[in-house]
Design a protein around this motif. Structure first.
Motif, PDB file in Angstrom:
ATOM      1  N   GLY A 132      -1.147  10.693  17.976  1.00  0.00           N
ATOM      2  CA  GLY A 132      -0.041  11.053  18.864  1.00  0.00           C
ATOM      3  C   GLY A 132       1.260  10.423  18.408  1.00  0.00           C
ATOM      4  N   LEU A 133       1.178   9.200  17.889  1.00  0.00           N
ATOM      5  CA  LEU A 133       2.353   8.491  17.394  1.00  0.00           C
ATOM      6  C   LEU A 133       2.979   9.248  16.225  1.00  0.00           C
ATOM      7  CD1 LEU A 133       4.134   5.892  17.031  1.00  0.00           C
ATOM      8  CD2 LEU A 133       2.305   5.038  15.562  1.00  0.00           C
ATOM      9  N   VAL A 134       2.134   9.661  15.279  1.00  0.00           N
ATOM     10  CA  VAL A 134       2.619  10.370  14.096  1.00  0.00           C
ATOM     11  C   VAL A 134       3.198  11.723  14.486  1.00  0.00           C
ATOM     12  CG1 VAL A 134       1.943  11.404  11.897  1.00  0.00           C
ATOM     13  CG2 VAL A 134       1.015   9.176  12.573  1.00  0.00           C
ATOM     14  N   LEU A 135       2.486  12.449  15.340  1.00  0.00           N
ATOM     15  CA  LEU A 135       2.956  13.765  15.764  1.00  0.00           C
ATOM     16  C   LEU A 135       4.297  13.650  16.483  1.00  0.00           C
ATOM     17  CD1 LEU A 135       2.450  16.776  16.020  1.00  0.00           C
ATOM     18  CD2 LEU A 135       1.167  16.329  18.118  1.00  0.00           C
ATOM     19  N   LEU A 173       3.854   5.067   9.994  1.00  0.00           N
ATOM     20  CA  LEU A 173       4.779   6.134   9.601  1.00  0.00           C
ATOM     21  C   LEU A 173       5.196   6.017   8.140  1.00  0.00           C
ATOM     22  CD1 LEU A 173       7.010   6.359  12.806  1.00  0.00           C
ATOM     23  CD2 LEU A 173       5.100   7.826  12.132  1.00  0.00           C
ATOM     24  N   ASP A 174       5.397   4.789   7.653  1.00  0.00           N
ATOM     25  CA  ASP A 174       5.763   4.602   6.244  1.00  0.00           C
ATOM     26  C   ASP A 174       4.644   5.105   5.329  1.00  0.00           C
ATOM     27  OD1 ASP A 174       8.185   3.544   6.888  1.00  0.00           O
ATOM     28  OD2 ASP A 174       7.632   1.445   6.507  1.00  0.00           O
ATOM     29  N   ALA A 175       3.398   4.832   5.722  1.00  0.00           N
ATOM     30  CA  ALA A 175       2.262   5.273   4.906  1.00  0.00           C
ATOM     31  C   ALA A 175       2.151   6.792   4.879  1.00  0.00           C
ATOM     32  CB  ALA A 175       0.970   4.663   5.442  1.00  0.00           C
ATOM     33  N   ILE A 176       2.321   7.418   6.033  1.00  0.00           N
ATOM     34  CA  ILE A 176       2.220   8.875   6.109  1.00  0.00           C
ATOM     35  C   ILE A 176       3.359   9.531   5.346  1.00  0.00           C
ATOM     36  CG2 ILE A 176       2.140  10.871   7.650  1.00  0.00           C
ATOM     37  CD1 ILE A 176      -0.330   8.956   7.686  1.00  0.00           C
ATOM     38  N   LYS A 177       4.565   8.976   5.474  1.00  0.00           N
ATOM     39  CA  LYS A 177       5.705   9.525   4.742  1.00  0.00           C
ATOM     40  C   LYS A 177       5.528   9.389   3.234  1.00  0.00           C
ATOM     41  CE  LYS A 177       8.979   8.740   8.516  1.00  0.00           C
ATOM     42  NZ  LYS A 177      10.093   7.897   9.029  1.00  0.00           N
ATOM     43  N   ALA A 178       4.792   8.364   2.803  1.00  0.00           N
ATOM     44  CA  ALA A 178       4.526   8.172   1.374  1.00  0.00           C
ATOM     45  C   ALA A 178       3.471   9.142   0.856  1.00  0.00           C
ATOM     46  CB  ALA A 178       4.078   6.737   1.105  1.00  0.00           C
ATOM     47  N   GLY A 179       2.764   9.805   1.795  1.00  0.00           N
ATOM     48  CA  GLY A 179       1.786  10.809   1.372  1.00  0.00           C
ATOM     49  C   GLY A 179       0.356  10.545   1.765  1.00  0.00           C
ATOM     50  N   ALA A 180       0.105   9.452   2.501  1.00  0.00           N
ATOM     51  CA  ALA A 180      -1.273   9.176   2.921  1.00  0.00           C
ATOM     52  C   ALA A 180      -1.781  10.296   3.824  1.00  0.00           C
ATOM     53  CB  ALA A 180      -1.343   7.842   3.666  1.00  0.00           C
ATOM     54  N   GLY A 220       0.815  -1.207   0.000  1.00  0.00           N
ATOM     55  CA  GLY A 220       0.000   0.000   0.000  1.00  0.00           C
ATOM     56  C   GLY A 220       0.850   1.259   0.000  1.00  0.00           C
ATOM     57  N   VAL A 221       2.032   1.183   0.619  1.00  0.00           N
ATOM     58  CA  VAL A 221       2.946   2.328   0.626  1.00  0.00           C
ATOM     59  C   VAL A 221       3.411   2.635  -0.794  1.00  0.00           C
ATOM     60  CG1 VAL A 221       5.223   3.131   1.378  1.00  0.00           C
ATOM     61  CG2 VAL A 221       3.705   1.976   2.999  1.00  0.00           C
TER      62      VAL A 221
END
Length: 215
Positions: free
Chosen positions: A130-133, A90-97, A61-62
């Motif tokens: 909170g984890l992402v922040l 974190l991998d998903a958010i860094k990819a742009g999700a 998905g990333v």
């Protein structure tokens, strides 16, 4: 009504998500069971939001998130995954999700998340925000990286053309992209480099030698 694409390799889960979204008044413009199908159908479907599973049989998905946003930076990706592991999130958010829900979320939470993501909000399952922040704060407090490392290959390619004085129309014609897609790439670059306009962007690119080109 939001135009949504649903990507999940489990037929029963995929069908259930599609039914929930349609019942809420959203339009499901495409479905896919793997990354290959997703990327084949994504350009013509032009969804506003992609509800995407992380665990797909071919691409992750990333990877799919990165490919979709490379093609259309205006699209929004909402991950819907069985995993709540820190690395996956974190991998998903860094990819742009733009959002991340675990599959224990209720149908009401999913429908709400799709609406909010379409409006530009970031949405996370409680506990993950909170984890992402925390991770982003850790990165911000760490040593400064080269800002260019944040840019995709396409964003860098377009930035070089902007630096040489090419218009969006000329760039679109050169790369066989729509004018809107070029604008979206530039807007993403401005956001990543924390700039406000094309003048600042051009000055920065020239200072970093990007106006010299490769050909």
């Amino acid at each position: 009504m939001v135009r949504v694409m649903v990507v999940d390799d489990h037929p029963m889960w995929r069908d259930a998500v599609e039914r929930d979204l349609q019942a809420a008044g959203h339009e499901v413009v495409a479905v896919a069971a793997n990354g290959r199908e997703a990327m084949a159908r994504f350009p013509a479907a032009t969804p506003q939001v992609v509800v995407l599973d992380l665990q797909l049989p071919d691409h992750s998905g990333v990877q799919v998130t990165s490919m979709m946003l490379e093609h259309d930076p205006a699209a929004r990706v909402l991950i819907l995954s069985a995993s709540g592991e820190q690395t996956d999130v974190l991998d998903a958010i860094k990819a742009g999700a733009t959002g991340y829900l675990v599959k224990s979320a209720s149908s009401a939470e999913l429908v709400s998340a799709v609406t909010r993501v379409a409006e530009g909000d970031t949405v996370f399952t409680p506990g993950l925000a909170g984890l992402v922040l925390g991770e982003f704060r850790r990165i911000a407090d760490g040593p400064a990286d080269d800002p260019r490392d944040q840019l995709t290959e396409r964003e860098t390619e377009i930035l070089k053309m902007v630096a040489t004085g090419m218009s969006y129309k000329q760039i679109a014609e050169r790369l066989v992209l729509s004018h809107r897609t070029v604008q979206n790439h530039v807007q993403n670059t401005l956001r990543k480099l924390q700039m406000n306009n094309r003048v600042q962007l051009t000055r920065w690119a020239i200072e970093h030698g990007l106006d010299e080109g490769d050909d």
